[in-house]
Design a protein around this motif. Structure first.
Motif, PDB file in Angstrom:
ATOM      1  N   GLN A 113      27.397  86.446  15.297  1.00 13.85           N
ATOM      2  CA  GLN A 113      27.726  85.918  16.666  1.00 13.85           C
ATOM      3  C   GLN A 113      27.138  84.620  16.882  1.00 13.85           C
ATOM      4  N   ARG A 114      27.948  83.853  17.879  1.00 10.17           N
ATOM      5  CA  ARG A 114      27.724  82.776  18.355  1.00 10.17           C
ATOM      6  C   ARG A 114      26.166  83.005  19.228  1.00 10.17           C
ATOM      7  N   GLU A 115      25.263  82.014  18.985  1.00  7.45           N
ATOM      8  CA  GLU A 115      23.949  82.297  19.955  1.00  7.45           C
ATOM      9  C   GLU A 115      23.662  81.181  20.469  1.00  7.45           C
ATOM     10  N   LEU A 116      22.987  81.253  21.638  1.00  6.32           N
ATOM     11  CA  LEU A 116      22.393  79.997  22.482  1.00  6.32           C
ATOM     12  C   LEU A 116      21.387  79.562  21.806  1.00  6.32           C
ATOM     13  N   VAL A 117      21.227  78.036  21.346  1.00  7.56           N
ATOM     14  CA  VAL A 117      20.014  77.680  20.648  1.00  7.56           C
ATOM     15  C   VAL A 117      19.089  76.975  21.560  1.00  7.56           C
ATOM     16  N   ALA A 118      19.753  76.336  22.558  1.00  9.76           N
ATOM     17  CA  ALA A 118      18.880  75.340  23.451  1.00  9.76           C
ATOM     18  C   ALA A 118      20.067  75.052  24.802  1.00  9.76           C
ATOM     19  N   SER A 134      13.531  81.255  17.842  1.00 11.63           N
ATOM     20  CA  SER A 134      13.430  80.780  16.490  1.00 11.63           C
ATOM     21  C   SER A 134      13.409  79.136  16.197  1.00 11.63           C
ATOM     22  N   VAL A 135      13.608  78.339  17.202  1.00 10.63           N
ATOM     23  CA  VAL A 135      13.634  77.051  17.128  1.00 10.63           C
ATOM     24  C   VAL A 135      12.601  76.275  18.058  1.00 10.63           C
ATOM     25  N   LYS A 136      11.998  77.264  18.758  1.00 14.29           N
ATOM     26  CA  LYS A 136      10.910  76.376  19.689  1.00 14.29           C
ATOM     27  C   LYS A 136       9.813  75.708  18.834  1.00 14.29           C
ATOM     28  N   GLY A 137       9.424  74.502  19.264  1.00 15.88           N
ATOM     29  CA  GLY A 137       8.689  73.792  18.577  1.00 15.88           C
ATOM     30  C   GLY A 137       9.167  72.766  17.508  1.00 15.88           C
ATOM     31  N   ARG A 138      10.469  73.150  16.984  1.00 14.85           N
ATOM     32  CA  ARG A 138      11.189  72.268  16.024  1.00 14.85           C
ATOM     33  C   ARG A 138      12.350  71.505  16.780  1.00 14.85           C
ATOM     34  N   PHE A 139      12.972  72.052  17.717  1.00 17.55           N
ATOM     35  CA  PHE A 139      14.210  71.277  18.215  1.00 17.55           C
ATOM     36  C   PHE A 139      13.896  70.940  19.659  1.00 17.55           C
ATOM     37  N   THR A 140      14.444  69.604  19.887  1.00 15.38           N
ATOM     38  CA  THR A 140      14.449  69.265  21.473  1.00 15.38           C
ATOM     39  C   THR A 140      15.762  68.951  21.864  1.00 15.38           C
ATOM     40  N   ILE A 141      16.107  69.412  22.974  1.00 14.52           N
ATOM     41  CA  ILE A 141      17.216  69.266  23.577  1.00 14.52           C
ATOM     42  C   ILE A 141      17.037  68.031  24.792  1.00 14.52           C
ATOM     43  N   THR A 152      26.042  61.816  27.244  1.00 17.24           N
ATOM     44  CA  THR A 152      25.746  62.366  26.089  1.00 17.24           C
ATOM     45  C   THR A 152      24.606  63.508  26.003  1.00 17.24           C
ATOM     46  N   LEU A 153      24.906  64.632  25.308  1.00 17.10           N
ATOM     47  CA  LEU A 153      23.812  65.458  24.962  1.00 17.10           C
ATOM     48  C   LEU A 153      23.220  65.468  23.661  1.00 17.10           C
ATOM     49  N   TYR A 154      21.912  65.610  23.271  1.00 17.04           N
ATOM     50  CA  TYR A 154      21.221  65.618  22.159  1.00 17.04           C
ATOM     51  C   TYR A 154      20.617  66.900  21.849  1.00 17.04           C
ATOM     52  N   LEU A 155      20.561  66.966  20.378  1.00 17.64           N
ATOM     53  CA  LEU A 155      19.654  67.955  19.853  1.00 17.64           C
ATOM     54  C   LEU A 155      18.903  67.304  18.470  1.00 17.64           C
ATOM     55  N   GLU A 156      17.645  67.129  18.719  1.00 15.88           N
ATOM     56  CA  GLU A 156      16.937  66.755  17.834  1.00 15.88           C
ATOM     57  C   GLU A 156      16.307  67.930  17.113  1.00 15.88           C
ATOM     58  N   MET A 157      16.554  67.773  15.682  1.00 12.58           N
ATOM     59  CA  MET A 157      16.272  69.034  15.000  1.00 12.58           C
ATOM     60  C   MET A 157      15.391  69.064  13.728  1.00 12.58           C
ATOM     61  N   ASN A 158      14.082  69.196  13.941  1.00 11.67           N
ATOM     62  CA  ASN A 158      13.028  68.850  12.836  1.00 11.67           C
ATOM     63  C   ASN A 158      12.630  70.225  12.239  1.00 11.67           C
ATOM     64  N   ASN A 159      12.012  69.734  10.817  1.00  9.22           N
ATOM     65  CA  ASN A 159      11.465  70.993   9.836  1.00  9.22           C
ATOM     66  C   ASN A 159      12.678  72.149   9.866  1.00  9.22           C
ATOM     67  N   LYS A 197      15.488  74.726   8.389  1.00  6.50           N
ATOM     68  CA  LYS A 197      15.224  75.753   7.523  1.00  6.50           C
ATOM     69  C   LYS A 197      16.575  76.173   7.259  1.00  6.50           C
ATOM     70  N   PRO A 198      16.787  76.829   6.071  1.00  6.64           N
ATOM     71  CA  PRO A 198      18.019  77.300   5.445  1.00  6.64           C
ATOM     72  C   PRO A 198      18.666  78.188   6.617  1.00  6.64           C
ATOM     73  N   GLU A 199      17.879  79.053   7.503  1.00 14.85           N
ATOM     74  CA  GLU A 199      18.524  80.085   8.251  1.00 14.85           C
ATOM     75  C   GLU A 199      19.015  79.093   9.569  1.00 14.85           C
ATOM     76  N   ASP A 200      18.640  77.917   9.686  1.00  9.77           N
ATOM     77  CA  ASP A 200      19.502  76.962  10.786  1.00  9.77           C
ATOM     78  C   ASP A 200      21.054  76.711  10.462  1.00  9.77           C
ATOM     79  N   THR A 201      21.367  77.046   9.020  1.00  5.23           N
ATOM     80  CA  THR A 201      22.582  76.752   8.770  1.00  5.23           C
ATOM     81  C   THR A 201      23.704  77.224   9.495  1.00  5.23           C
TER      82      THR A 201
END
Length: 121
Positions: free
Chosen positions: A44-49, A62-69, A77-84, A86-90
């Motif tokens: 299902q679609r999930e809210l990330v940030a 699951s994305v705390k400390g790695r993603f920044t909105i 413009t809205l941004y999502l910076e994604m660091n570190n 993981k395959p499960e972020d696919t």
């Protein structure tokens, strides 16, 4: 007509980074809330940030400390910076703009077409 256009997705190795952008055809200051959602195959679609017009920010655990909105109202413009990453972020990542209303019948959601993020192990 409100349009949201995402960009910045792609293929990256685990541990890598990507920056997603979502450009709106209207002033994003008009949205009460904006967010990034994702949908992986078979899930299902999930809210990330999410970020509100008041500046309140929330992330899925699951994305705390790695993603920044963040949002730049001047650039619409809205941004999502994604660091570190993981395959499960696919997943396909979707931009969302939401307007609130006292009567839920009048609340509105606007969606972009999505951008694919693939993280290889």
């Amino acid at each position: 007509q409100v349009q949201l256009v995402e960009s910045g997705g792609g293929l990256v190795q685990a541990g890598g980074s990507l920056r997603l952008s979502c450009v709106a055809s209207v002033r994003i200051a008009g949205f009460d809330d904006m967010g990034w959602h994702r949908q992986a195959p078979g899930k299902q679609r999930e809210l990330v940030a999410a970020i509100s017009s008041e500046g309140t920010i929330n992330y899925v655990d699951s994305v705390k400390g790695r993603f920044t909105i963040s949002r730049d109202n001047a650039k619409r413009t809205l941004y999502l910076e994604m660091n570190n990453l993981k395959p499960e972020d696919t997943a396909v990542y979707y931009c969302n703009g939401h307007t609130r209303a006292l009567n839920p019948e009048y609340e509105r959601d606007y969606w972009g077409q999505g951008t694919q993020v693939t993280v290889s192990s």
